[in-house]
Enzyme design. Structure first.
Site, PDB file in Angstrom:
ATOM      1  N   ARG A   1       0.856  -1.188   0.000  1.00  0.00           N
ATOM      2  CA  ARG A   1       0.000   0.000   0.000  1.00  0.00           C
ATOM      3  C   ARG A   1       0.895   1.242   0.000  1.00  0.00           C
ATOM      4  NH1 ARG A   1      -5.513   0.730   3.386  1.00  0.00           N
ATOM      5  NH2 ARG A   1      -5.906  -1.010   1.965  1.00  0.00           N
TER       6      ARG A   1
ATOM      7  N   LYS B   1      -7.477 -14.031   6.335  1.00  0.00           N
ATOM      8  CA  LYS B   1      -7.926 -14.285   4.968  1.00  0.00           C
ATOM      9  C   LYS B   1      -7.316 -15.571   4.423  1.00  0.00           C
ATOM     10  CE  LYS B   1      -8.246 -10.641   2.400  1.00  0.00           C
ATOM     11  NZ  LYS B   1      -8.007  -9.502   1.479  1.00  0.00           N
TER      12      LYS B   1
ATOM     13  N   LYS C   1       1.847  -7.289   5.446  1.00  0.00           N
ATOM     14  CA  LYS C   1       1.501  -6.110   4.650  1.00  0.00           C
ATOM     15  C   LYS C   1       2.694  -5.180   4.613  1.00  0.00           C
ATOM     16  CE  LYS C   1      -2.113  -4.507   2.377  1.00  0.00           C
ATOM     17  NZ  LYS C   1      -3.000  -5.361   1.566  1.00  0.00           N
TER      18      LYS C   1
ATOM     19  N   ASP D   1      -1.766  -2.941  -3.975  1.00  0.00           N
ATOM     20  CA  ASP D   1      -2.795  -2.537  -3.031  1.00  0.00           C
ATOM     21  C   ASP D   1      -3.068  -1.055  -3.288  1.00  0.00           C
ATOM     22  OD1 ASP D   1      -4.344  -3.626  -0.595  1.00  0.00           O
ATOM     23  OD2 ASP D   1      -3.588  -1.733   0.162  1.00  0.00           O
TER      24      ASP D   1
ATOM     25  N   ALA E   1     -13.465   0.121  -2.212  1.00  0.00           N
ATOM     26  CA  ALA E   1     -12.466   1.189  -2.237  1.00  0.00           C
ATOM     27  C   ALA E   1     -11.654   1.133  -0.941  1.00  0.00           C
ATOM     28  CB  ALA E   1     -13.143   2.540  -2.434  1.00  0.00           C
TER      29      ALA E   1
ATOM     30  N   ALA F   1     -13.233  -4.181   0.011  1.00  0.00           N
ATOM     31  CA  ALA F   1     -12.297  -3.288   0.687  1.00  0.00           C
ATOM     32  C   ALA F   1     -11.744  -3.979   1.937  1.00  0.00           C
ATOM     33  CB  ALA F   1     -12.982  -1.989   1.070  1.00  0.00           C
ATOM     34  N   ASN F   2     -10.462  -3.806   2.193  1.00  0.00           N
ATOM     35  CA  ASN F   2      -9.842  -4.424   3.368  1.00  0.00           C
ATOM     36  C   ASN F   2     -10.245  -3.704   4.644  1.00  0.00           C
ATOM     37  OD1 ASN F   2      -8.315  -6.388   1.948  1.00  0.00           O
ATOM     38  ND2 ASN F   2      -6.849  -4.810   1.371  1.00  0.00           N
TER      39      ASN F   2
END
Length: 340
Positions: A46, A70, A82, A116, A231, A253-254
């Site tokens: 991200r 997940k 992440k 991401d 989003a 969306a996460n």
């Protein structure tokens, strides 16, 4: 070399944070590896204008934890992680992402990544120049997410005795994932409202799918059957949950819920909710299924997301527990079984 900060985030030592800086390119990045019990850690990169390093690490930690759940729920041989990159005017993106790729490559495959929010196709291509552990096919991953979303939306429709044909769905966000979800729903005969902060993007998706453009400021309150936020995360607040017109929530969306208590607010109102760690798992199935598990056909695992969603909805109806809590229990049980 990266600086490893053990036990920075988790008193039990499960999470690890790696901080990377490369002054020539302007790169400042953080990687949080949440859990490796099931296999190498999977998670996207991200890119965002964070106010400080603490904010970077906090978001990476929350997103990494969601990736662990997940992967566990999708029956993948992978844990969660992440990476986040600080976006700023002095960032030389091609050089920075090539350097980030080298940093990730140094980890030897313990972290597998893709795109991401805020990370472009060009960023991923630059990163892939120096790292073999980057899945740069963002379109293919978006289409995999859409297939999983369709399976989950079909599950909520069936729970109400409905099919996808004629189902009214509001899709928030018309980026790679939102547009893929809209195309897949349109192909199934759903009636769509689409919205994006970029009017041209929303218009293009509407033309391509025969859907209607809605004002992005109030898309969450659109009078539809299913709300599909695709989003940014955190958009379903307690206030939104209390007023939501839709009878089902299923988004890609996460970390869709702003806080844990929102799940109970949705359940109390009878709103069917598929946790985003299930609904959005198509991309990580596609990536890990191919690169780590060696599966020639990842389709069955993506299709199984619909069955998982149906089971969570049925168990929630029978027990009164939220689907979020039930998903957490399932994920924790699989991880615990894999640990020594």
């Amino acid at each position: 070399m990266p600086t490893t900060v053990p036990e920075l985030l988790d008193p039990a030592g499960a999470a690890r944070c790696v901080l990377w800086r490369d002054p020539p390119s302007g790169l400042t990045a953080a990687l949080v590896i949440d859990d490796l019990s099931l296999g190498p850690a999977a998670g996207g990169v991200r890119t965002k204008a964070y106010p400080d390093a603490a904010a970077m690490i906090a978001e990476a930690a929350a997103l990494a934890r969601a990736m662990t759940r997940k992967c566990a729920l999708a029956n993948l041989d992978a844990g969660g992680a992440k990476a986040v990159v600080l976006d700023h005017p002095g960032l030389d993106r091609p050089a920075a992402f090539r350097r980030l790729g080298r940093f990730v490559a140094e980890l030897g495959g313990i972290f597998r990544t893709a795109g991401d929010l805020g990370t472009t196709s060009a960023d991923l291509a630059a990163m892939a120049e120096t790292c073999p552990y980057v899945h740069a096919d963002d379109r293919g991953l978006a289409e995999a997410v859409a297939r999983g979303m369709i399976a989950c939306i079909r599950a909520v429709a069936r729970a109400r005795g409905r099919g996808l044909g004629g189902l009214r769905v509001a899709v928030q966000g018309c980026g790679a994932i939102g547009s893929a979800v809209a195309r897949a729903l349109a192909a199934e005969g759903a009636f769509l409202l689409v919205a994006d902060v970029d009017p041209r993007r929303a218009h293009d998706v509407a033309i391509a799918t025969g859907s209607h453009v809605h004002d992005p400021k109030d898309i969450l309150m659109a009078p539809v059957d299913v709300l599909a936020p695709c989003a940014v995360g955190g958009v379903i607040t307690a206030e939104v949950a209390a007023a939501l017109p839709a009878w089902a929530l299923c988004g890609a969306a996460n970390n869709l819920l702003a806080e844990p208590g929102v799940a109970e607010a949705l359940r109390a109102r009878g709103i069917l909710h598929v946790p985003d760690v299930v609904a959005s798992a198509g991309a990580v199935i596609e990536g890990i299924g191919r690169s780590v598990m060696g599966l020639a056909d990842r389709g069955p695992l993506i299709a199984a997301l619909g069955a998982t969603a149906a089971e969570l909805l049925a168990e929630s109806a029978a027990t009164g527990a939220t689907t979020e809590a039930l998903a957490d229990r399932r994920a924790a049980a699989r991880i615990a079984a894999a640990r020594p």
